[in-house]
Design an enzyme around this catalytic site. Structure first.
Site, PDB file in Angstrom:
ATOM      1  N   ASP A 405       0.864  -1.179   0.000  1.00 57.38           N
ATOM      2  CA  ASP A 405       0.000   0.000   0.000  1.00 57.38           C
ATOM      3  C   ASP A 405       0.906   1.237   0.000  1.00 57.38           C
ATOM      4  O   ASP A 405       2.109   1.136   0.245  1.00 57.38           O
ATOM      5  CB  ASP A 405      -0.884  -0.029   1.246  1.00 57.38           C
ATOM      6  CG  ASP A 405      -1.803   1.173   1.331  1.00 57.38           C
ATOM      7  OD1 ASP A 405      -2.327   1.588   0.287  1.00 57.38           O
ATOM      8  OD2 ASP A 405      -1.981   1.697   2.438  1.00 57.38           O
ATOM      9  N   LYS A 406       0.342   2.393  -0.307  1.00 55.66           N
ATOM     10  CA  LYS A 406       1.155   3.618  -0.329  1.00 55.66           C
ATOM     11  C   LYS A 406       0.952   4.437   0.937  1.00 55.66           C
ATOM     12  O   LYS A 406       1.863   4.596   1.732  1.00 55.66           O
ATOM     13  CB  LYS A 406       0.810   4.473  -1.558  1.00 55.66           C
ATOM     14  CG  LYS A 406       1.633   5.752  -1.648  1.00 55.66           C
ATOM     15  CD  LYS A 406       1.121   6.680  -2.724  1.00 55.66           C
ATOM     16  CE  LYS A 406      -0.149   7.403  -2.316  1.00 55.66           C
ATOM     17  NZ  LYS A 406       0.072   8.407  -1.246  1.00 55.66           N
ATOM     18  N   ARG A 594       6.621  16.645  -5.076  1.00 55.70           N
ATOM     19  CA  ARG A 594       5.385  16.768  -5.849  1.00 55.70           C
ATOM     20  C   ARG A 594       5.260  18.220  -6.303  1.00 55.70           C
ATOM     21  O   ARG A 594       5.215  19.132  -5.477  1.00 55.70           O
ATOM     22  CB  ARG A 594       4.186  16.362  -4.994  1.00 55.70           C
ATOM     23  CG  ARG A 594       4.259  14.951  -4.483  1.00 55.70           C
ATOM     24  CD  ARG A 594       3.455  14.783  -3.199  1.00 55.70           C
ATOM     25  NE  ARG A 594       2.049  15.011  -3.381  1.00 55.70           N
ATOM     26  CZ  ARG A 594       1.162  14.050  -3.654  1.00 55.70           C
ATOM     27  NH1 ARG A 594       1.578  12.808  -3.799  1.00 55.70           N
ATOM     28  NH2 ARG A 594      -0.104  14.316  -3.786  1.00 55.70           N
ATOM     29  N   THR A 674      -2.673   1.130  -4.549  1.00 55.15           N
ATOM     30  CA  THR A 674      -3.201   2.214  -3.723  1.00 55.15           C
ATOM     31  C   THR A 674      -4.544   2.692  -4.238  1.00 55.15           C
ATOM     32  O   THR A 674      -4.850   2.574  -5.432  1.00 55.15           O
ATOM     33  CB  THR A 674      -2.200   3.392  -3.686  1.00 55.15           C
ATOM     34  OG1 THR A 674      -2.749   4.459  -2.930  1.00 55.15           O
ATOM     35  CG2 THR A 674      -1.885   3.898  -5.089  1.00 55.15           C
ATOM     36  N   ARG A 784      -6.063   3.977  -7.732  1.00 55.66           N
ATOM     37  CA  ARG A 784      -7.532   3.933  -7.679  1.00 55.66           C
ATOM     38  C   ARG A 784      -8.044   2.499  -7.566  1.00 55.66           C
ATOM     39  O   ARG A 784      -8.978   2.095  -8.248  1.00 55.66           O
ATOM     40  CB  ARG A 784      -8.137   4.633  -8.899  1.00 55.66           C
ATOM     41  CG  ARG A 784      -8.087   6.152  -8.821  1.00 55.66           C
ATOM     42  CD  ARG A 784      -8.820   6.625  -7.598  1.00 55.66           C
ATOM     43  NE  ARG A 784      -8.827   8.083  -7.467  1.00 55.66           N
ATOM     44  CZ  ARG A 784      -9.176   8.714  -6.350  1.00 55.66           C
ATOM     45  NH1 ARG A 784      -9.484   8.009  -5.281  1.00 55.66           N
ATOM     46  NH2 ARG A 784      -9.181  10.024  -6.284  1.00 55.66           N
ATOM     47  N   ASN A 814      -8.530  -1.308   4.302  1.00 55.72           N
ATOM     48  CA  ASN A 814      -8.646  -1.501   2.863  1.00 55.72           C
ATOM     49  C   ASN A 814      -7.560  -2.426   2.312  1.00 55.72           C
ATOM     50  O   ASN A 814      -7.611  -2.820   1.155  1.00 55.72           O
ATOM     51  CB  ASN A 814      -8.579  -0.135   2.147  1.00 55.72           C
ATOM     52  CG  ASN A 814      -7.276   0.593   2.421  1.00 55.72           C
ATOM     53  OD1 ASN A 814      -6.827   0.679   3.558  1.00 55.72           O
ATOM     54  ND2 ASN A 814      -6.666   1.123   1.393  1.00 55.72           N
TER      55      ASN A 814
END
Length: 1104
Positions: A405-406, A594, A674, A784, A814
């Site tokens: 996961d991220k 970013r 993710t 997504r 999740n």
């Protein structure tokens, strides 16, 4: 949630036919507060629906014993020992039933206790959730209930900072605009706040009495696992007439909503539907053990058949039959099947029953070395690694694919504003107002009051979706816009936007609030500026930018402010210092930051009227609304003037990049799965060195498949890879290092790839083509992703042709599905609850600890358990093969070669402790070397130490040793050797001599294989040999009163009194060990592995 919200529990309702729809989907109707619809409107059918109980446990009190026994006896070994035990009970066999029944009972009991305890912990966790208090509105009053008692249709009152008990639809909130702020970390991993809006016609209902007076029904789809889609409509009745039919087939953008109507409960919630069912995980070593067991079982059956046939062949000669005083009847002679079973019992020791006991103990005790590891203890959390299941320790050394996961796993989910570049001048993201000039030419101070700078700051203060939340503390941390002036703090669905707004605050421009269609900011002079918000052009992943049109408080100036990715802004810019800003953006991208670009466009009143008319027409379109809006946005966001760029750091967890780099060097492929946006996830991948700057990115996204068909896109990507590699490397190892290519895919496109092909064979198999592309990529990013899609990805790789070993790691609910699906699941003790930790096989405090978990602990565990398995089969072949040879010299009479005590204690006492200790503390290479040289992990990849050639070598070595022992002792006896008093050796002395050579040989063999010597090794190895000698002296030197007969009396002492016996023991042990020693010397000299080279180097350094 904000303050408190009303929620309605929606129950699964009777299926309805969708009139006028070609593709009809079963739907359900939910009656709010369980009120019947007015007469004449629609039929009311009372339904029974599942309650809100969550179940993650595997057993119940009633089915534990039968279900657990069934699972345990599915193991070939357990079932085999059960059959042998029953045979020993039924017929007269050469050995006691205790020899098989007691070890089997021990293994079954220990395993059942361990699995029962683990499931009890899951029951305990379920009860904690199911008994959580929730507030329900009943008859205008607030009533407290336990979570598991909620029913669909109940109106639920959710207070601030509470967790939603089920899937809800927002009815109203304490805010006047009907909004509430939600975090969905447990669903999609995003811990940022999202804004949701109440149903327009119910948001005015504030009190319990008002909400209880709502008379409405909701029609919606049946439960399905897609987190990002919900289709339904609400009918509100007034005066017994449905005066409003709102939101026909609308999409509630996801998930659970605060003050709302509950739609799905319990195991029908979207989160529960995304859980993967628990299944018993089995390691590759256990599968190899079962395969070897089948081979040895075939050998055992063959031995029994051969001996049974030879026995009757022997008895066919009258001269070899029983003597007249012991002659058997004809019925006794025809007991072939009984004889076969007796031989099976006699030779059954070739199947190492104690191996399973030892493996269970090794796994259980070995797991404590992970929990005791101080390097895996986190001072901040004050927690260390946790082992939830010890069955998979050795699997940590076989991982080929890592799915991570991220958010919260690779990153700390903590955005920090680093710098901004205005007209080529860099301004650090600190409180300092000085600016550093990095533009070409002589440096110059830039005036802080310059128009371009202030426009840049205003653009970032206005062009966002940030909300201001009034609250003193959040999670015990105070937030404030101005210290001492306000207790508000910023929240947004994008943590980047919060970081930018907070960065502007540090640089002197503070965003205050949005109220009555106006946004307010404070400039550096502490003056409040108001801007009227005219239009918002929302962000989407195709445009990769957002814009806002505002009018200044003077009323004369109109601006369009736009921010977005550099690739979407630069082509639309007509002026500004593009080259300088672009250079800085590229520099920051290399640093893994970013970046966003900011531009603006002044508008005249006439231009704004044209823009407004264009947007209004697109918004009111009934057909292709999204397409028309995209075209309108494209026409508006043109002719921009570049203001500058920003750099934000999504802070990685400590040593996350180093860990990923080490995993790559170890031959593992790392995939990031993710629920986050593509741009955000891609930036993290660059920062964590998953993608390098030289990596060519291949995109398989919705944006591209809208331009081309999925078939064309896949084949284009395939050809791209083909040109580089000169052909599809279909047979290439899945864990080979592949460079240059990185693949990005989103959830919608993945669904199309995974969907069964409906276009005929001409379009090929998409899944296989997708796997071929992934096989040639050094890294893959899946964004997504719904939780169930994460599990589908893992399952697809598991089921691929090479069947690689997979590992999944995550920190949120999740991630539970992929953690359960992977061969090894690891939970991180993060900020998103403990669902992942509870459902994982192992839990670690931080992602960086994965490096030592795999490269050190996994390496050691695999080396140790593979030696344990091979050694057990080897020593049992050496043990029982002389028994097989002995039958040729005793008329196939099922006469045991060894005494019963030796048969029982050989695996339990004489040879068990040395191999158990070896499997716990052996270190063939120093820990520091394993961490510094990850490539050593490749030496043990793909179960290399338990492949068939290795298994055959150990078996042949065992057969060789058994032949040397048996015939060496036989030739000694053939010379009619006498003791010092002239007495001849008997058959029990012969068996004892063979057994003595056997025990010493297998123990010395293990000593030769040991690289890491401690005082414990010396004590156990030499102590086991001493125990054998002492036991043999006592067993044969004392007349034991509880024995009916004592055939071993004085046998061992008599054997040791013979000089030739001593000499034969020494010679036979040497002859048995010599071939293995010679083979190792030759192999190390001619074909050394990387591990062996390092061992030699370490030995030389130690000598120096």
């Amino acid at each position: 949630t904000d303050r408190r919200t009303f929620c309605l529990f929606l129950v699964p309702c009777p299926a309805l036919q969708c009139v006028g729809e070609e593709n009809c989907v079963d739907s359900r109707t939910v009656y709010i507060s369980h009120k019947e619809p007015p007469p004449g409107t629609e039929a009311f059918i009372q339904q029974r629906f599942p309650d809100n109980r969550i179940v993650s446990s595997k057993y119940t009190f009633w089915n534990f014993i039968p279900k657990n026994m069934f699972e345990q006896f599915r193991r070939v070994a357990n079932f085999y020992f059960l059959v042998i035990f029953l045979v020993q009970l039924i017929i007269d066999t050469p050995t006691s039933p205790i020899t098989s029944g007691l070890p089997l009972f021990f293994v079954i009991t220990v395993t059942a206790i361990k699995q029962g305890y683990e499931d009890w912990l899951r029951h305990k966790a379920d009860n904690t959730i199911n008994q959580c208090p929730v507030h329900v509105v009943q008859h205008g009053r607030k009533v407290r209930e336990q979570s598991h008692k909620l029913r669909v249709g109940d109106v639920v009152l959710v207070e601030e900072n509470e967790i939603f008990p089920c899937d809800l639809i927002l009815l109203s909130s304490s805010r006047d605009d009907g909004t509430c702020f939600v975090t969905t970390a447990s669903l999609d991993g995003e811990s940022s706040h999202k804004t949701y809006y109440a149903v327009q016609d119910t948001k005015a209902y504030k009190t319990e009495e008002e909400v209880s007076s709502i008379h409405a029904t909701i029609e919606c789809e049946q439960p399905q696992p897609d987190l990002y889609k919900f289709v339904g409509r609400i009918n509100i009745y007034m005066n017994n007439e449905p005066v409003a039919r709102y939101c026909p087939n609308f999409n509630w953008p996801v998930i659970v909503l605060p003050s709302a109507v509950a739609i799905y409960t319990g195991m029908e919630t979207k989160m529960a539907l995304n859980y993967q069912s628990k299944s018993q995980k089995r390691s590759a070593v256990e599968k190899s053990m079962n395969a070897y067991l089948v081979v040895y079982l075939c050998i055992l059956i063959s031995k029994a058949i051969i001996n049974t046939a030879l026995k009757y062949l022997w008895q066919a000669d009258p001269n070899r039959d029983e003597p007249w005083y012991n002659e058997r009847t004809e019925a006794e002679r025809q007991r072939a099947f009984t004889d076969f079973l007796a031989f099976m019992v006699l030779f059954n020791y070739i199947i190492p029953v104690s191996m399973y006991v030892t493996v269970e103990m090794q796994k259980f005790l070995g797991s404590y070395f992970i929990m005791w590891d101080d390097e895996m203890f986190d001072e901040e959390l004050q927690e260390g690694a946790v082992v939830n299941t010890s069955d998979l320790n050795e699997e940590l050394g076989q991982v080929e694919y890592v799915f991570t996961d991220k958010t919260g796993t690779l990153t700390e989910n903590n955005m920090e504003f680093i710098e901004c570049c205005v007209d080529g001048h860099v301004m650090p993201g600190s409180d300092s107002i000085d600016m550093i000039d990095t533009s070409p030419g002589p440096g110059a101070r830039v005036s802080l009051a310059s128009e371009r700078e202030e426009l840049f700051f205003r653009a970032l203060c206005l062009c966002h979706t940030v909300q201001v939340k009034e609250e003193e503390t959040v999670d015990g941390i105070k937030h404030g816009i101005h210290q001492g002036k306000s207790s508000s703090f910023y929240i947004s669905s994008s943590p980047d936007e919060v970081a930018l707004v907070e960065g502007m605050k540090r640089l002197g421009f503070t965003y205050l609030r949005q109220k009555d269609g106006h946004m307010e900011i404070i400039n550096r002079d502490d003056e409040v500026e108001r801007f009227e918000v005219l239009e918002v052009l929302t962000f989407d992943s195709v445009r990769r930018r957002m814009s806002i049109i505002v009018r200044s408080n003077t009323g004369s100036e109109l601006y369009l402010f736009c921010k977005g990715a550099d690739s979407s802004i630069f082509p639309r810019v007509i002026s500004g210092k593009v080259d300088q800003v672009k250079a800085r953006v590229e520099h920051n991208a290399v640093e893994g930051l970013r970046t966003l670009c900011v531009a603006y466009r002044p508008l005249s009143p006439e231009q704004y009227q044209q823009v407004s008319h264009l947007l209004s027409g697109a918004k009111l379109a009934l057909q292709d609304r999204d397409k028309q809006l995209a075209e309108a946005y494209d026409r508006i966001e043109r002719d921009l003037i570049l203001l500058g760029a920003t750099a934000v750091e999504d802070r990685l967890q400590e040593k996350a990049a180093d860990t990923i780099e080490s995993l790559h060097k170890a031959g593992m492929k790392v995939w990031v799965l993710t629920g986050d946006k593509m741009e955000t996830a891609a930036a993290t991948c660059y920062a964590s060195k998953l993608f390098r700057r030289s990596t060519q990115i291949l995109e398989l996204t919705t944006k591209r498949t809208e331009e081309q068909s999925l078939h064309d896109v896949l084949f284009d990507l395939s050809r791209t890879v083909l040109r580089h590699y000169g052909g599809m490397t279909r047979d290439a190892s899945l864990s080979d290092d592949c460079t240059d290519f990185g693949l990005i895919i989103d959830g919608a496109t993945l669904s199309s790839v995974m969907r069964p092909n409906q276009q005929g064979s001409s379009s090929g198999n998409y899944k296989e083509l997708f796997l071929d592309i992934c096989r040639n990529c050094s890294a893959v990013l899946c964004c997504r992703m719904a939780p169930l899609q994460k599990a589908q990805i893992v399952k697809m790789i598991k089921a691929s042709e090479e069947h690689p070993i997979t590992l999944a790691i995550g920190d949120g609910a999740n991630d539970v599905s992929m953690i359960l699906e992977a061969h090894v699941g690891i939970g991180i003790m993060g900020k998103e609850g403990r669902q992942a930790v509870r459902n994982s096989d192992y839990a670690i405090p931080k992602f960086k600890h994965l490096k030592k978990m795999l490269l050190v602990h996994g390496h050691y565990y695999y080396i140790r358990v593979s030696e344990l398995v091979q050694y057990f089969f080897y020593k049992n072949v050496v043990f029982i093969f002389p028994q097989f040879l002995y039958q040729f010299f005793c008329g196939f009479s099922q006469q045991p070669l060894y005494d019963t005590a030796y048969l029982t204690l050989y695996n339990i006492s004489f040879t068990s402790l040395p191999i158990l200790l070896y499997s716990l503390i052996e270190q063939h290479i120093n820990t520091d070397i394993l961490k510094k040289d990850p490539s050593l992990y490749k030496d043990i990849a793909k179960n290399s130490l338990l492949r068939w050639p290795s298994f055959i070598y150990w078996t042949v070595l065992g057969v060789y040793d058994a032949i040397v022992m048996f015939f060496g002792a036989y030739f000694l006896f053939d010379n009619t050797t006498f003791t010092s008093n002239g007495q001849m050796f008997g058959n029990w002395t012969f068996g004892t001599l063979v057994f003595t050579v056997l025990v010493f040989t297998v123990t010395f063999k293990l000593a030769l294989d040991t690289h890491y010597w401690t005082w414990i090794n010396h004590f156990v190895i030499w102590g086991s040999l001493l125990f054998f000698v002492v036991f043999s002296l006592l067993w044969g030197g004392i007349i034991w009163p509880f024995l009916n007969y004592q055939r071993m009396y004085y046998v061992f002492m008599q054997m040791l009194s013979s000089g030739p016996a001593w000499l034969s023991i020494i010679l036979l042990i040497t002859a048995c060990l010599l071939p293995d020693v010679v083979k190792k010397v030759i192999w190390r000299a001619l074909w050394p592995t990387t591990t062996e080279r390092i061992q030699v180097g370490s030995d030389l350094n130690g000598q120096i």
